[in-house]
Motif scaffolding. Structure first.
Motif, PDB file in Angstrom:
ATOM      1  N   ASP A   1      -3.606  -7.768   3.483  1.00  0.00           N
ATOM      2  CA  ASP A   1      -3.636  -5.712   2.983  1.00  0.00           C
ATOM      3  C   ASP A   1      -3.843  -4.810   4.508  1.00  0.00           C
ATOM      4  O   ASP A   1      -3.441  -5.394   5.444  1.00  0.00           O
ATOM      5  CB  ASP A   1      -5.338  -5.762   2.660  1.00  0.00           C
ATOM      6  CG  ASP A   1      -6.374  -6.821   3.686  1.00  0.00           C
ATOM      7  OD1 ASP A   1      -6.134  -6.687   4.540  1.00  0.00           O
ATOM      8  OD2 ASP A   1      -7.117  -6.986   2.849  1.00  0.00           O
ATOM      9  N   GLN A   2      -4.587  -3.646   3.926  1.00  0.00           N
ATOM     10  CA  GLN A   2      -3.434  -2.711   5.046  1.00  0.00           C
ATOM     11  C   GLN A   2      -4.578  -3.346   6.704  1.00  0.00           C
ATOM     12  O   GLN A   2      -4.314  -2.832   7.421  1.00  0.00           O
ATOM     13  CB  GLN A   2      -4.509  -1.480   4.620  1.00  0.00           C
ATOM     14  CG  GLN A   2      -3.864  -0.552   5.650  1.00  0.00           C
ATOM     15  CD  GLN A   2      -2.195  -0.385   5.599  1.00  0.00           C
ATOM     16  OE1 GLN A   2      -1.797  -0.720   5.251  1.00  0.00           O
ATOM     17  NE2 GLN A   2      -1.565   0.364   7.611  1.00  0.00           N
ATOM     18  N   LYS A   3      -5.870  -3.354   6.368  1.00  0.00           N
ATOM     19  CA  LYS A   3      -7.072  -3.855   7.674  1.00  0.00           C
ATOM     20  C   LYS A   3      -6.258  -4.648   8.026  1.00  0.00           C
ATOM     21  O   LYS A   3      -6.158  -4.751   9.066  1.00  0.00           O
ATOM     22  CB  LYS A   3      -8.157  -4.214   6.694  1.00  0.00           C
ATOM     23  CG  LYS A   3      -9.568  -4.861   7.619  1.00  0.00           C
ATOM     24  CD  LYS A   3     -10.909  -5.350   7.640  1.00  0.00           C
ATOM     25  CE  LYS A   3     -12.156  -5.532   8.177  1.00  0.00           C
ATOM     26  NZ  LYS A   3     -12.677  -5.990   7.846  1.00  0.00           N
TER      27      LYS A   3
ATOM     28  N   GLU B   1      -3.473  -4.102  10.335  1.00  0.00           N
ATOM     29  CA  GLU B   1      -4.103  -3.660  11.330  1.00  0.00           C
ATOM     30  C   GLU B   1      -4.821  -3.982  13.033  1.00  0.00           C
ATOM     31  O   GLU B   1      -4.624  -3.658  13.786  1.00  0.00           O
ATOM     32  CB  GLU B   1      -5.256  -2.212  10.935  1.00  0.00           C
ATOM     33  CG  GLU B   1      -5.030  -0.943  10.357  1.00  0.00           C
ATOM     34  CD  GLU B   1      -6.268  -0.376   9.929  1.00  0.00           C
ATOM     35  OE1 GLU B   1      -7.140  -1.384   9.677  1.00  0.00           O
ATOM     36  OE2 GLU B   1      -5.633   0.138   9.015  1.00  0.00           O
TER      37      GLU B   1
ATOM     38  N   ALA C   1       4.884  -3.907   7.169  1.00  0.00           N
ATOM     39  CA  ALA C   1       3.130  -2.972   7.222  1.00  0.00           C
ATOM     40  C   ALA C   1       2.390  -3.053   8.912  1.00  0.00           C
ATOM     41  O   ALA C   1       2.503  -2.030   9.244  1.00  0.00           O
ATOM     42  CB  ALA C   1       2.264  -3.781   6.442  1.00  0.00           C
TER      43      ALA C   1
ATOM     44  N   ASP D   1      -1.803   7.332   5.274  1.00  0.00           N
ATOM     45  CA  ASP D   1      -1.216   6.422   4.875  1.00  0.00           C
ATOM     46  C   ASP D   1      -2.216   6.530   3.434  1.00  0.00           C
ATOM     47  O   ASP D   1      -3.705   5.991   3.963  1.00  0.00           O
ATOM     48  CB  ASP D   1      -1.083   5.320   5.604  1.00  0.00           C
ATOM     49  CG  ASP D   1       0.576   5.781   5.956  1.00  0.00           C
ATOM     50  OD1 ASP D   1       1.118   6.695   5.642  1.00  0.00           O
ATOM     51  OD2 ASP D   1       0.737   5.051   6.509  1.00  0.00           O
TER      52      ASP D   1
ATOM     53  N   HIS E   1      -4.543   3.829   1.549  1.00  0.00           N
ATOM     54  CA  HIS E   1      -5.389   2.289   1.659  1.00  0.00           C
ATOM     55  C   HIS E   1      -5.542   2.321   3.505  1.00  0.00           C
ATOM     56  O   HIS E   1      -7.058   1.864   4.142  1.00  0.00           O
ATOM     57  CB  HIS E   1      -4.129   1.582   2.234  1.00  0.00           C
ATOM     58  CG  HIS E   1      -3.685   1.278   0.601  1.00  0.00           C
ATOM     59  ND1 HIS E   1      -4.486   0.511  -0.834  1.00  0.00           N
ATOM     60  CD2 HIS E   1      -2.721   0.790  -0.741  1.00  0.00           C
ATOM     61  CE1 HIS E   1      -4.190   0.447  -1.652  1.00  0.00           C
ATOM     62  NE2 HIS E   1      -3.129   0.697  -0.765  1.00  0.00           N
ATOM     63  N   SER E   2      -5.694   3.318   4.865  1.00  0.00           N
ATOM     64  CA  SER E   2      -5.442   3.316   6.153  1.00  0.00           C
ATOM     65  C   SER E   2      -6.771   3.776   6.107  1.00  0.00           C
ATOM     66  O   SER E   2      -8.071   3.265   6.741  1.00  0.00           O
ATOM     67  CB  SER E   2      -4.735   4.007   6.844  1.00  0.00           C
ATOM     68  OG  SER E   2      -3.360   3.364   6.921  1.00  0.00           O
TER      69      SER E   2
END
Length: 248
Positions: free
Chosen positions: A96-98, A101, A151, A169, A171-172
């Motif tokens: 996922d986005q997390k 990151e 991503a 963005d 999800h961010s």
């Protein structure tokens, strides 16, 4: 950042990792990507990388030896970097986005792309993460690795032209991104919301926040349970829910 990919199909990566944002990042030397065919590290003359599972079962398993030796070669080539080794596996934690990151903070990522029925279990002892792209099965890990790399790389400093692009963005922020418009202001009877053209940045910011909440409520209400909203956002959300109930 340095990225290594272990795969049986190196040519699959030539287009996706050589074009657009990623290709430009490589050209600017913000990123180094190396693709290895772990078949080249097989210790037998036939260069086989898979075998039948002990105890029987369907399909073939990837052997531990070629992947172990490939990883050892990567370590020897850059012993100074701390590596995060990611095994692409349908049974892994969902990407996922997390996680993107988190990956973007690392100095060296290594992706292992599987094929066939699965892995010799001992391969798992060589990795730091087991990650899945989603709750479905692909023919191999290559496509999943490309998505994760894309991503992740776009979050690196200087990769995107505008620093705010990644920060806002979907999800961010924990919410889906608000609607956006560009010129012309009127097209085929479809106009741009007046608030976006009046130059009042406070009103524009409020509109964007409220529309992010609206879009998230309509499309991904489950996301609202995972984030902490400000008092103002909670008030807007209640208003949006009331609006939704009025039309239902």
């Amino acid at each position: 950042m340095k990225i290594d990919v272990l795969t049986l199909f190196p040519r699959m990566f030539e287009g996706p990792l050589g074009e657009s944002i990623i290709g430009k990042a490589v050209e600017k030397k913000l990123l180094e990507i190396n693709i290895s065919n772990f078949r080249d590290h097989s210790d037998n003359k036939h260069q086989s990388v898979d075998d039948y599972p002990y105890g029987g079962g369907a399909g073939m398993l990837l052997k531990v030896q070629p992947i172990y030796d490939n990883l050892r070669r990567i370590e020897e080539a850059s012993p100074e970097t701390k590596k995060r080794v990611i095994l692409l596996d349908p049974a892994g934690k969902q990407f996922d986005q997390k996680m993107a990151e988190e990956f973007s903070e690392e100095e060296h990522l290594v992706f292992i792309c599987g094929h066939y029925e699965g892995y010799d279990e001992r391969i798992r002892s060589l990795v730091t993460d087991e990650v899945s792209l989603g709750d479905y099965v692909l023919t191999g890990g290559e496509l999943g690795a490309m998505v994760m790399i894309d991503a992740t790389v776009r979050l690196l400093p200087e990769v995107l032209g505008n620093k705010l692009s990644a920060q806002t963005d979907s999800h961010s922020t924990g919410l889906l991104e608000h609607p956006q418009y560009t010129r012309p202001a009127e097209f085929n009877g479809m106009g741009v919301p007046e608030v976006l053209t009046n130059g009042n940045h406070k009103l524009i910011d409020e509109w964007q926040q409220k529309e992010s909440l609206r879009r998230t409520l309509e499309r991904r209400p489950d996301m609202l349970e995972k984030i902490v909203l400000t008092d103002q956002q909670k008030k807007w959300l209640e208003e949006l829910r009331d609006e939704k109930n009025d039309f239902s």
